[in-house]
Design an enzyme around this catalytic site. Structure first.
Site, PDB file in Angstrom:
ATOM      1  N   ARG A 115       0.797  -1.226   0.000  1.00  0.00           N
ATOM      2  CA  ARG A 115       0.000   0.000   0.000  1.00  0.00           C
ATOM      3  C   ARG A 115       0.830   1.277   0.000  1.00  0.00           C
ATOM      4  O   ARG A 115       0.359   2.321  -0.424  1.00  0.00           O
ATOM      5  CB  ARG A 115      -1.026  -0.045   1.121  1.00  0.00           C
ATOM      6  CG  ARG A 115      -2.086  -1.120   0.808  1.00  0.00           C
ATOM      7  CD  ARG A 115      -2.951  -1.424   1.973  1.00  0.00           C
ATOM      8  NE  ARG A 115      -2.177  -2.132   2.974  1.00  0.00           N
ATOM      9  CZ  ARG A 115      -2.671  -3.046   3.786  1.00  0.00           C
ATOM     10  NH1 ARG A 115      -3.933  -3.346   3.719  1.00  0.00           N
ATOM     11  NH2 ARG A 115      -1.916  -3.631   4.678  1.00  0.00           N
ATOM     12  N   GLU A 118       2.170  -7.432  13.848  1.00  0.00           N
ATOM     13  CA  GLU A 118       1.219  -7.582  14.941  1.00  0.00           C
ATOM     14  C   GLU A 118       0.817  -9.043  15.122  1.00  0.00           C
ATOM     15  O   GLU A 118       0.459  -9.459  16.203  1.00  0.00           O
ATOM     16  CB  GLU A 118      -0.042  -6.741  14.673  1.00  0.00           C
ATOM     17  CG  GLU A 118       0.213  -5.263  14.556  1.00  0.00           C
ATOM     18  CD  GLU A 118       0.769  -4.830  13.207  1.00  0.00           C
ATOM     19  OE1 GLU A 118       1.206  -3.682  13.112  1.00  0.00           O
ATOM     20  OE2 GLU A 118       0.803  -5.628  12.252  1.00  0.00           O
TER      21      GLU A 118
END
Length: 192
Positions: free
Chosen positions: A72, A109
């Site tokens: 992105r 994460e």
């Protein structure tokens, strides 16, 4: 630093950006509120606001290199680089770049990953900006900083469209400034 803390408080562009980001519950796994920028990209006005705000911030900082994190960061990085007269350097997933690369492993994460960069892409003492769509813990951005610094660049700042306030205190960016446009609006569960 969030844009509202840096002179953009009340700027309607920030609300338009925030409104254009769709939240998808329990994606890619249960408990995660995924911040989907696809809907932002479908809104040419909100997308332009993102690029314009970043360009306004960086156009006078003598940045010669904009590094975008796959995938992105590839969306926002090139138009910003073009507008400020800088080159764009892709930071890619393993095995995607031809030629000699350097790599940096980092924690996500929910797992581990690695970024690679072409060794020919960066020259010593270039002033760099790192761009990505979202920062949660700072692992990806820290790996990006490490890659660029190993190649001799000076990382001026990292920039993200979305920043998770839950993780502000856990963000590890090697002392580099972070500039974030918006916070997610739905934070009742773990969010990435």
């Amino acid at each position: 630093m969030f844009a509202v803390e840096n002179g953009l408080q009340g700027d309607p562009r920030l609300q338009a950006i925030s409104d254009a980001i769709r939240v998808i519950p329990h994606f890619p796994k249960t408990g995660i509120m995924f911040q989907d920028i696809t809907t932002l990209l479908l809104d040419p006005v909100a997308f332009k606001h993102v690029v314009d705000i970043f360009v306004d911030r960086y156009k006078h900082m003598n940045i010669s290199l904009v590094a975008g994190v796959e995938a992105r960061g590839f969306i926002f990085g090139p138009p910003i680089a073009l507008a400020i007269g800088a080159k764009f350097v892709p930071l890619r997933k393993p095995g995607k770049l031809p030629g000699r690369v350097i790599s940096e492993e980092y924690e996500l994460e929910y797992g581990n990953d690695r970024l690679e960069m072409s060794v020919e892409a960066v020259k010593s003492h270039e002033r760099a900006l790192v761009i990505d769509d979202l920062v949660a813990t700072g692992g990806t951005l820290s790996a990006s900083i490490n890659l660029l610094e190993r190649a001799g660049a000076e990382v001026v700042e990292c920039a993200c469209v979305v920043g998770l306030p839950k993780f502000k205190g856990h963000c590890k960016l090697k002392g580099k400034p972070l500039y974030v446009l918006v916070e997610p609006s739905q934070l009742d569960e773990v969010t990435f």
